[in-house]
Write an enzyme that holds these catalytic residues in place. Sequence first.
Site, PDB file in Angstrom:
ATOM      1  N   ARG A  70       0.843  -1.189   0.000  1.00 12.92           N
ATOM      2  CA  ARG A  70       0.000   0.000   0.000  1.00 12.92           C
ATOM      3  C   ARG A  70       0.883   1.245   0.000  1.00 12.92           C
ATOM      4  O   ARG A  70       1.930   1.281   0.620  1.00 12.92           O
ATOM      5  CB  ARG A  70      -0.915   0.023   1.238  1.00 12.92           C
ATOM      6  CG  ARG A  70      -2.094  -0.954   1.138  1.00 12.92           C
ATOM      7  CD  ARG A  70      -2.981  -0.889   2.363  1.00 12.92           C
ATOM      8  NE  ARG A  70      -2.269  -1.340   3.545  1.00 12.92           N
ATOM      9  CZ  ARG A  70      -1.732  -0.551   4.459  1.00 12.92           C
ATOM     10  NH1 ARG A  70      -1.865   0.752   4.376  1.00 12.92           N
ATOM     11  NH2 ARG A  70      -1.089  -1.058   5.486  1.00 12.92           N
ATOM     12  N   TYR A 198      -1.716  -3.478  -6.846  1.00 14.59           N
ATOM     13  CA  TYR A 198      -1.453  -4.192  -5.599  1.00 14.59           C
ATOM     14  C   TYR A 198      -2.673  -4.227  -4.671  1.00 14.59           C
ATOM     15  O   TYR A 198      -3.360  -3.219  -4.497  1.00 14.59           O
ATOM     16  CB  TYR A 198      -0.263  -3.562  -4.837  1.00 14.59           C
ATOM     17  CG  TYR A 198      -0.184  -4.131  -3.450  1.00 14.59           C
ATOM     18  CD1 TYR A 198       0.318  -5.421  -3.251  1.00 14.59           C
ATOM     19  CD2 TYR A 198      -0.731  -3.459  -2.366  1.00 14.59           C
ATOM     20  CE1 TYR A 198       0.299  -5.990  -1.996  1.00 14.59           C
ATOM     21  CE2 TYR A 198      -0.751  -4.028  -1.100  1.00 14.59           C
ATOM     22  CZ  TYR A 198      -0.237  -5.294  -0.920  1.00 14.59           C
ATOM     23  OH  TYR A 198      -0.273  -5.873   0.308  1.00 14.59           O
ATOM     24  N   GLY A 200      -4.352  -3.866  -1.399  1.00 14.56           N
ATOM     25  CA  GLY A 200      -5.151  -2.817  -0.767  1.00 14.56           C
ATOM     26  C   GLY A 200      -5.363  -1.581  -1.634  1.00 14.56           C
ATOM     27  O   GLY A 200      -6.299  -0.826  -1.419  1.00 14.56           O
ATOM     28  N   LYS A 207      -9.723  -2.578   1.817  1.00 15.59           N
ATOM     29  CA  LYS A 207      -9.436  -1.437   2.692  1.00 15.59           C
ATOM     30  C   LYS A 207     -10.261  -0.218   2.288  1.00 15.59           C
ATOM     31  O   LYS A 207     -10.721   0.540   3.145  1.00 15.59           O
ATOM     32  CB  LYS A 207      -7.944  -1.109   2.676  1.00 15.59           C
ATOM     33  CG  LYS A 207      -7.064  -2.276   3.161  1.00 15.59           C
ATOM     34  CD  LYS A 207      -7.370  -2.648   4.583  1.00 15.59           C
ATOM     35  CE  LYS A 207      -6.951  -4.036   4.980  1.00 15.59           C
ATOM     36  NZ  LYS A 207      -5.678  -4.219   5.609  1.00 15.59           N
ATOM     37  N   HIS A 227     -10.150  -2.820  11.701  1.00 15.22           N
ATOM     38  CA  HIS A 227      -9.052  -3.649  11.171  1.00 15.22           C
ATOM     39  C   HIS A 227      -8.784  -4.767  12.178  1.00 15.22           C
ATOM     40  O   HIS A 227      -7.780  -4.755  12.881  1.00 15.22           O
ATOM     41  CB  HIS A 227      -7.820  -2.746  10.990  1.00 15.22           C
ATOM     42  CG  HIS A 227      -6.711  -3.354  10.184  1.00 15.22           C
ATOM     43  ND1 HIS A 227      -5.399  -2.951  10.301  1.00 15.22           N
ATOM     44  CD2 HIS A 227      -6.703  -4.327   9.242  1.00 15.22           C
ATOM     45  CE1 HIS A 227      -4.643  -3.634   9.464  1.00 15.22           C
ATOM     46  NE2 HIS A 227      -5.406  -4.483   8.813  1.00 15.22           N
ATOM     47  N   SER A 249      -1.004  -3.666  10.263  1.00 15.06           N
ATOM     48  CA  SER A 249      -0.663  -4.532   9.143  1.00 15.06           C
ATOM     49  C   SER A 249       0.613  -5.332   9.443  1.00 15.06           C
ATOM     50  O   SER A 249       1.586  -4.775   9.950  1.00 15.06           O
ATOM     51  CB  SER A 249      -0.455  -3.682   7.892  1.00 15.06           C
ATOM     52  OG  SER A 249      -1.636  -2.948   7.635  1.00 15.06           O
ATOM     53  N   CYS A 251       1.155  -7.557  11.681  1.00 18.20           N
ATOM     54  CA  CYS A 251       1.455  -7.706  13.113  1.00 18.20           C
ATOM     55  C   CYS A 251       0.750  -8.903  13.742  1.00 18.20           C
ATOM     56  O   CYS A 251       0.644  -8.985  14.973  1.00 18.20           O
ATOM     57  CB  CYS A 251       1.125  -6.428  13.865  1.00 18.20           C
ATOM     58  SG  CYS A 251       2.265  -5.085  13.470  1.00 18.20           S
ATOM     59  N   ASP A 276      -8.970 -10.067   9.038  1.00 18.27           N
ATOM     60  CA  ASP A 276      -8.480  -8.714   8.727  1.00 18.27           C
ATOM     61  C   ASP A 276      -9.489  -7.604   9.030  1.00 18.27           C
ATOM     62  O   ASP A 276      -9.093  -6.529   9.441  1.00 18.27           O
ATOM     63  CB  ASP A 276      -8.079  -8.649   7.244  1.00 18.27           C
ATOM     64  CG  ASP A 276      -7.191  -7.452   6.901  1.00 18.27           C
ATOM     65  OD1 ASP A 276      -6.202  -7.224   7.625  1.00 18.27           O
ATOM     66  OD2 ASP A 276      -7.490  -6.739   5.922  1.00 18.27           O
ATOM     67  N   ARG A 368       2.180 -12.094  -0.734  1.00 26.56           N
ATOM     68  CA  ARG A 368       0.856 -12.444  -0.195  1.00 26.56           C
ATOM     69  C   ARG A 368       0.290 -13.692  -0.854  1.00 26.56           C
ATOM     70  O   ARG A 368       0.638 -14.024  -1.989  1.00 26.56           O
ATOM     71  CB  ARG A 368      -0.114 -11.283  -0.456  1.00 26.56           C
ATOM     72  CG  ARG A 368       0.258  -9.977   0.227  1.00 26.56           C
ATOM     73  CD  ARG A 368      -0.451  -9.806   1.538  1.00 26.56           C
ATOM     74  NE  ARG A 368       0.113  -8.724   2.344  1.00 26.56           N
ATOM     75  CZ  ARG A 368      -0.431  -8.324   3.498  1.00 26.56           C
ATOM     76  NH1 ARG A 368      -1.523  -8.896   3.968  1.00 26.56           N
ATOM     77  NH2 ARG A 368       0.146  -7.370   4.206  1.00 26.56           N
ATOM     78  N   ASN A 495       0.140 -18.167  21.794  1.00 28.87           N
ATOM     79  CA  ASN A 495      -0.643 -16.979  22.167  1.00 28.87           C
ATOM     80  C   ASN A 495      -1.953 -17.363  22.858  1.00 28.87           C
ATOM     81  O   ASN A 495      -2.551 -16.549  23.564  1.00 28.87           O
ATOM     82  CB  ASN A 495      -0.924 -16.107  20.938  1.00 28.87           C
ATOM     83  CG  ASN A 495       0.346 -15.454  20.406  1.00 28.87           C
ATOM     84  OD1 ASN A 495       1.285 -15.209  21.177  1.00 28.87           O
ATOM     85  ND2 ASN A 495       0.400 -15.187  19.112  1.00 28.87           N
TER      86      ASN A 495
HETATM   87  P1  GTP Z   1      -2.151  -7.759   7.384  1.00 31.23           P
HETATM   88  O1  GTP Z   1      -2.688  -8.790   6.464  1.00 31.23           O
HETATM   89  O2  GTP Z   1      -1.050  -6.935   6.778  1.00 31.23           O
HETATM   90  O3  GTP Z   1      -3.200  -6.878   7.986  1.00 31.23           O
HETATM   91  O4  GTP Z   1      -1.341  -8.512   8.549  1.00 31.23           O
HETATM   92  P2  GTP Z   1      -1.686  -9.470   9.783  1.00 31.23           P
HETATM   93  O5  GTP Z   1      -1.904  -8.644  10.995  1.00 31.23           O
HETATM   94  O6  GTP Z   1      -2.743 -10.451   9.425  1.00 31.23           O
HETATM   95  O7  GTP Z   1      -0.285 -10.203  10.022  1.00 31.23           O
HETATM   96  P3  GTP Z   1       0.124 -11.751   9.885  1.00 31.23           P
HETATM   97  O8  GTP Z   1      -0.642 -12.648  10.813  1.00 31.23           O
HETATM   98  O9  GTP Z   1       0.106 -12.114   8.460  1.00 31.23           O
HETATM   99  O10 GTP Z   1       1.622 -11.710  10.422  1.00 31.23           O
HETATM  100  C1  GTP Z   1       2.638 -10.935   9.846  1.00 31.23           C
HETATM  101  C2  GTP Z   1       3.990 -11.467  10.198  1.00 31.23           C
HETATM  102  O11 GTP Z   1       4.156 -11.561  11.607  1.00 31.23           O
HETATM  103  C3  GTP Z   1       4.241 -12.866   9.647  1.00 31.23           C
HETATM  104  O12 GTP Z   1       5.550 -12.925   9.140  1.00 31.23           O
HETATM  105  C4  GTP Z   1       4.085 -13.756  10.835  1.00 31.23           C
HETATM  106  O13 GTP Z   1       4.845 -14.940  10.730  1.00 31.23           O
HETATM  107  C5  GTP Z   1       4.543 -12.865  11.993  1.00 31.23           C
HETATM  108  N1  GTP Z   1       3.828 -13.221  13.245  1.00 31.23           N
HETATM  109  C6  GTP Z   1       2.507 -13.426  13.386  1.00 31.23           C
HETATM  110  N2  GTP Z   1       2.194 -13.779  14.654  1.00 31.23           N
HETATM  111  C7  GTP Z   1       3.350 -13.793  15.350  1.00 31.23           C
HETATM  112  C8  GTP Z   1       3.683 -14.086  16.714  1.00 31.23           C
HETATM  113  O14 GTP Z   1       2.840 -14.402  17.551  1.00 31.23           O
HETATM  114  N3  GTP Z   1       5.007 -13.968  17.057  1.00 31.23           N
HETATM  115  C9  GTP Z   1       5.955 -13.616  16.145  1.00 31.23           C
HETATM  116  N4  GTP Z   1       7.217 -13.539  16.555  1.00 31.23           N
HETATM  117  N5  GTP Z   1       5.680 -13.348  14.849  1.00 31.23           N
HETATM  118  C10 GTP Z   1       4.391 -13.419  14.450  1.00 31.23           C
HETATM  119  C1  SPV Z   2      -2.776  -4.614   5.160  1.00 31.40           C
HETATM  120  O1  SPV Z   2      -1.840  -3.977   4.664  1.00 31.40           O
HETATM  121  O2  SPV Z   2      -3.223  -4.366   6.309  1.00 31.40           O
HETATM  122  C2  SPV Z   2      -3.383  -5.744   4.440  1.00 31.40           C
HETATM  123  C3  SPV Z   2      -2.980  -5.977   3.064  1.00 31.40           C
HETATM  124  O3  SPV Z   2      -4.218  -6.441   4.990  1.00 31.40           O
HETATM  125  S1  SPV Z   2      -3.773  -4.872   1.957  1.00 31.40           S
HETATM  126  O4  SPV Z   2      -5.022  -5.471   1.542  1.00 31.40           O
HETATM  127  O5  SPV Z   2      -2.902  -4.688   0.833  1.00 31.40           O
HETATM  128  O6  SPV Z   2      -4.053  -3.616   2.615  1.00 31.40           O
HETATM  129 MN    MN Z   3      -4.765  -5.670   7.021  1.00 32.97          MN
END
Ligand code: GTP
Ligand code: SPV
Ligand code: MN
Length: 598
Positions: A70, A198, A200, A207, A227, A249, A251, A276, A368, A495
């Site tokens: 984004r 891309y 988002g 989004k 979110h 994002s 996280c 999400d 992704r 977790n």
């Molecule tokens: P968006 O789709 O961007 O909104 O992201 P999201 O919040 O769904 O993040 P996602 O779960 O895809 O995690 C992003 C990154 O953080 C990945 O590389 C995961 O492996 C890492 N991650 C997720 N959960 C944990 C955790 O509990 N501990 C650690 N150390 N890393 C984590």
């Molecule tokens: C984010 O960036 O929080 C996402 C991916 O979930 S996107 O749809 O590109 O915004």
């Molecule tokens: Mn997101």
Amino acid sequence: MAGQHPAIARWVDEISKLTTPDRVVWCDGSEAERNRLIQESVAAGELIELNQQKLPGCYLHRSATHDVARTEHLTFVCTREKDDAGPNNNWMSAADARGKLSPLFKGAMKGRTMYVVPFLMGPAGSKFSKVGVEITDSKYVVLNMRIMTRVGQVALEHLGSSDDFTRCLHSLGDLSPERRFICHFPEENTVWSIGSGYGGNALLGKKCMALRLASWLGKKEGWLAEHMLILGLTTPEGKKHYITAAFPSACGKTNLAMLVPPPSMPGWKAETVGDDIAWLRPGDDGRLWAVNPEAGFFGVVPGTSRKTNPNAFDMIQRDTIYTNVALRPDGTVWWEGHDDPAPPEALDWQGRPWTPASTEKAAHPNSRFTVAAAQCASISPEFENPKGVPIDAMLFGARRQRRVPLVYESRNWQHGTFLGATLSSETTAAATGKVGVLRRDPMAMLPFCGYNMGDYFAHWLAVGAKLAKPPKIFRTNWFRTGDNGKFLWPGFGDNLRVLKWILERCDGTGEVLETPIGCIPTKNAIDRKGTDLSDEAMATLLKVDPAEWAEAVHGQEDFLSSFGEHLPEEMREEHADLANRLSDAMTPADLRGRDTGH
Ligand code: GTP
Ligand code: SPV
Ligand code: MN
């Protein structure tokens, strides 16, 4: 078919005259349509067919090099009044935005096909759900929208004879960031996006509609667009709870939403409702109810493995679109954090030869997967429930190497709103710009709130006031590091240990220690059975240092002031109360040296 809907037909006609495509294709969401689009995309080089024995139905897409995340600086909220967009958004007047973008859209689809994609956000037959129509000249966008939303007849049926649908106009343009704009017109329920293919920026149901425009609508109609992931948890005693969690994002939302209970916690069940976005409404019963408006997952690939997220890893073995991962010689895919070791040779996300000796990453850090929710083994039976699910707890979490403990509990809804409002996190690759920089991200919505965030905090308070049984609000941080720079907390499936304490707190049990920032678990209140977490590590994870926090609170002042008179008085009160509690807790030595920061 969409062409028979007078308001859609009129709008498509208007946009055709502006963008002059060679032909118009009305999308119906059918399998035949999918097969045709895939064939054409492969022929055009927009998709690479992967090894169909090992990854049936899977394809790889490579974005333009400068179009992989984004672009927040090119994203605008275009209202009549600047104040309505707030300090949290880039603003252009609606008239200026139309004036700037119309020439870019003029003739933009010449030589291309225009696709018209009617889609529904939310379960069929739900009062939560909303209809959009996306016009796009990208086959990749259509293929993704077909996974991420409910496309075709189901949307048209929901719309009926109404002309209340979000007009989502998208063109790849020339993919140049110089001529890229993602403009939202909340007063006209419209999005115009040009110059990016891309996620988002281009899948406008996500989004743009389900967060930026929906948050605006939610303010008007008395609900929240957030979110947030939505997760169902069943305890070994058989008690069912639902929680939501807002993390910025990249996280950890997708990972928490699909968590697999560790073997040392038998009897627990975790079910995914969303990863999400959550749309939340007060119910007649005084509880807060949530639906996931999406139909699929657009998830971060790096770090996804059988070890970290087996549900996600398994679901992306078929019928998945991969974007910007590495390609192995056998036609399978690889990325950093995959269970397999680095391949001796591969093509990186840009299609260049790559070996383990390369200094660059094989997969883009924001690569992704796009996959239907139905393919997730942990998908909740409530996923399609038009009523949604009732929420017991809400989490705000972020990436914080220091200061912020593993978990703490807010005192009430107002304090919880303050915890959300003051969330900050280290930036990630999900947006262009520097990674690892601490920035404010209230409610993980900084890039997604479609209006003035001061008014948004007030709206949170107003929604809370309507709830006889509001969810309890918690702050979490899986990312605290030790002196060696490594994460102290095992994360992922573990977790659940934190969620267990959170649910105990919802039931009125779970041991707590009061601190100036909120209640933390006592050292042994988090179940550590089956882990090798030492008492010392636990103490560091839960540590609250009043002097460090006093600095943080001082750093909140400018941020809160930036909303001027839009900031609700209650947020100032919470800020002052926190400052007082901290100063009461500080030792004279602490009170001497203090600095600012967040
Ligand atoms: P968006 O789709 O961007 O909104 O992201 P999201 O919040 O769904 O993040 P996602 O779960 O895809 O995690 C992003 C990154 O953080 C990945 O590389 C995961 O492996 C890492 N991650 C997720 N959960 C944990 C955790 O509990 N501990 C650690 N150390 N890393 C984590
Ligand atoms: C984010 O960036 O929080 C996402 C991916 O979930 S996107 O749809 O590109 O915004
Ligand atoms: Mn997101």
